[in-house]
Design a protein around this motif. Structure first.
Motif, PDB file in Angstrom:
ATOM      1  N   HIS A   1      -4.459   6.299  -2.452  1.00  0.00           N
ATOM      2  CA  HIS A   1      -3.797   4.914  -2.127  1.00  0.00           C
ATOM      3  C   HIS A   1      -4.292   3.919  -2.589  1.00  0.00           C
ATOM      4  N   ASN A   2      -3.531   2.951  -2.795  1.00  0.00           N
ATOM      5  CA  ASN A   2      -4.022   1.591  -3.557  1.00  0.00           C
ATOM      6  C   ASN A   2      -4.166   0.402  -2.600  1.00  0.00           C
ATOM      7  N   HIS A   3      -5.041  -0.526  -3.122  1.00  0.00           N
ATOM      8  CA  HIS A   3      -5.010  -1.826  -2.448  1.00  0.00           C
ATOM      9  C   HIS A   3      -4.542  -2.876  -3.122  1.00  0.00           C
TER      10      HIS A   3
ATOM     11  N   GLU B   1       2.917  16.883  -5.288  1.00  0.00           N
ATOM     12  CA  GLU B   1       2.534  15.543  -4.846  1.00  0.00           C
ATOM     13  C   GLU B   1       3.645  14.905  -3.948  1.00  0.00           C
ATOM     14  N   GLU B   2       3.280  14.035  -2.930  1.00  0.00           N
ATOM     15  CA  GLU B   2       4.108  13.584  -2.099  1.00  0.00           C
ATOM     16  C   GLU B   2       3.758  12.014  -1.575  1.00  0.00           C
ATOM     17  N   ILE B   3       4.696  11.087  -1.536  1.00  0.00           N
ATOM     18  CA  ILE B   3       4.387   9.857  -0.895  1.00  0.00           C
ATOM     19  C   ILE B   3       4.579  10.056   0.417  1.00  0.00           C
ATOM     20  N   ILE B   4       3.484   9.765   1.312  1.00  0.00           N
ATOM     21  CA  ILE B   4       3.715   9.874   2.693  1.00  0.00           C
ATOM     22  C   ILE B   4       4.010   8.521   3.529  1.00  0.00           C
ATOM     23  N   SER B   5       3.382   7.442   2.957  1.00  0.00           N
ATOM     24  CA  SER B   5       3.602   6.106   3.590  1.00  0.00           C
ATOM     25  C   SER B   5       3.755   5.064   2.252  1.00  0.00           C
TER      26      SER B   5
ATOM     27  N   GLU C   1       0.790  -1.099   0.107  1.00  0.00           N
ATOM     28  CA  GLU C   1       0.065  -0.021  -0.080  1.00  0.00           C
ATOM     29  C   GLU C   1       0.796   1.419   0.053  1.00  0.00           C
ATOM     30  N   VAL C   2       0.460   2.163  -0.873  1.00  0.00           N
ATOM     31  CA  VAL C   2       1.330   3.555  -0.929  1.00  0.00           C
ATOM     32  C   VAL C   2       0.231   4.598  -0.772  1.00  0.00           C
ATOM     33  N   LEU C   3       0.708   5.584   0.340  1.00  0.00           N
ATOM     34  CA  LEU C   3      -0.257   6.582   0.241  1.00  0.00           C
ATOM     35  C   LEU C   3       0.214   7.964  -0.425  1.00  0.00           C
ATOM     36  N   ARG C   4      -0.484   8.448  -1.197  1.00  0.00           N
ATOM     37  CA  ARG C   4       0.200   9.647  -1.868  1.00  0.00           C
ATOM     38  C   ARG C   4      -0.602  10.919  -1.323  1.00  0.00           C
ATOM     39  N   VAL C   5      -0.110  11.947  -1.385  1.00  0.00           N
ATOM     40  CA  VAL C   5      -0.916  13.219  -1.287  1.00  0.00           C
ATOM     41  C   VAL C   5      -0.806  14.127  -2.346  1.00  0.00           C
ATOM     42  N   LEU C   6      -1.804  14.558  -2.841  1.00  0.00           N
ATOM     43  CA  LEU C   6      -2.020  15.636  -3.901  1.00  0.00           C
ATOM     44  C   LEU C   6      -2.204  16.980  -3.425  1.00  0.00           C
TER      45      LEU C   6
END
Length: 246
Positions: A183-185, A149-153, A133-138
């Protein structure tokens, strides 16, 4: 087909059935996945044609994977297939990456950060293949234009492990007025979990306190996506927060 009857080279296949000739006569769209790979690979292994080798590559991760399986395999994994050396492994990985980039380039023309479907389409090829899982913030400005945009986790997107503070420090630094969580599943199923709902609620409430609006939380599955804004989940949270007042 027995080993005696199986063609050992492309030349053993009737001319009209050879992938290269089929492409010339009927276009690339007339070729199967294995035939497309055979045109690229050009040669097979000892005792088998490029077409047979291509079929073996497509079967290497089991039924149902096909071309997608190549994307998930490393060069060293591909080289474990008999007949695939360094050159062919690199060719296969480049084909997979080129396909991903073409899909993303096509999605750019319809990209709008006020349209959840276009956002999901743009990030789909990049995120649906992730095995974690990748959490991205736009981060958006007042005109809904992406400014950062930034990957937070990366690993597990759990509300208990992600601090809204990390998200909003970056958003404040870039003068964002609105953010979208994405984010993705890896399972391919985009329906939100309890943790996804909790994370959304925490970010929404923190954003309201500092004046940065959570515009959406989009979950990417396998060729499908879930928008919490479109599904009314964000609106329900906002009404709870304001006590139903406009």
């Amino acid at each position: 087909m027995s080993d005696i009857l199986r063609p050992n080279t492309i030349k053993d296949i009737p001319k009209e059935e050879r992938p290269y000739e089929k492409c010339l006569s009927g276009g690339a769209e007339s070729l199967s996945d294995a035939e497309l790979l055979a045109v690229i690979l050009r040669t097979g292994a000892k005792g088998e044609s490029a077409l047979e080798l291509s079929r073996k590559v497509l079967r290497c991760q089991g039924d149902g994977f096909g071309l997608l399986g190549i994307y998930h395999m490393s060069i060293s994994d591909l080289m474990k297939i008999r007949g695939v050396g360094t050159v062919k492994a690199v060719q296969l990985k480049c084909i997979a990456e080129l396909s991903r980039r073409i899909a993303r380039t096509q999605a750019v023309s319809g990209l709008s950060f006020t349209n959840p479907a276009s956002i999901a389409s743009y990030y789909m090829e990049e995120m649906r293949h992730e095995e974690q899982e990748v959490l991205r913030v736009l981060m958006l400005n007042t005109r809904s234009v992406l400014i950062h945009e930034e990957i937070i986790s990366k690993g597990t997107v759990r509300a208990s492990l992600i601090s809204p503070r990390e998200i909003f420090i970056s958003a404040l630094r870039h003068l964002a007025v609105g953010i979208i969580l994405l984010h993705n599943h890896p399972s391919g199923v985009p329906e939100p979990s309890g943790e996804d709902i909790l994370l959304t609620r925490r970010v929404l409430e923190a954003g309201r306190l500092i004046g940065i609006e959570l515009l959406d939380h989009i979950i990417i599955g396998d060729m499908q996506a879930f928008s919490m804004r479109e599904q009314g989940i964000l609106q329900e949270m906002e009404e709870e927060y304001t006590g139903g007042q406009c």
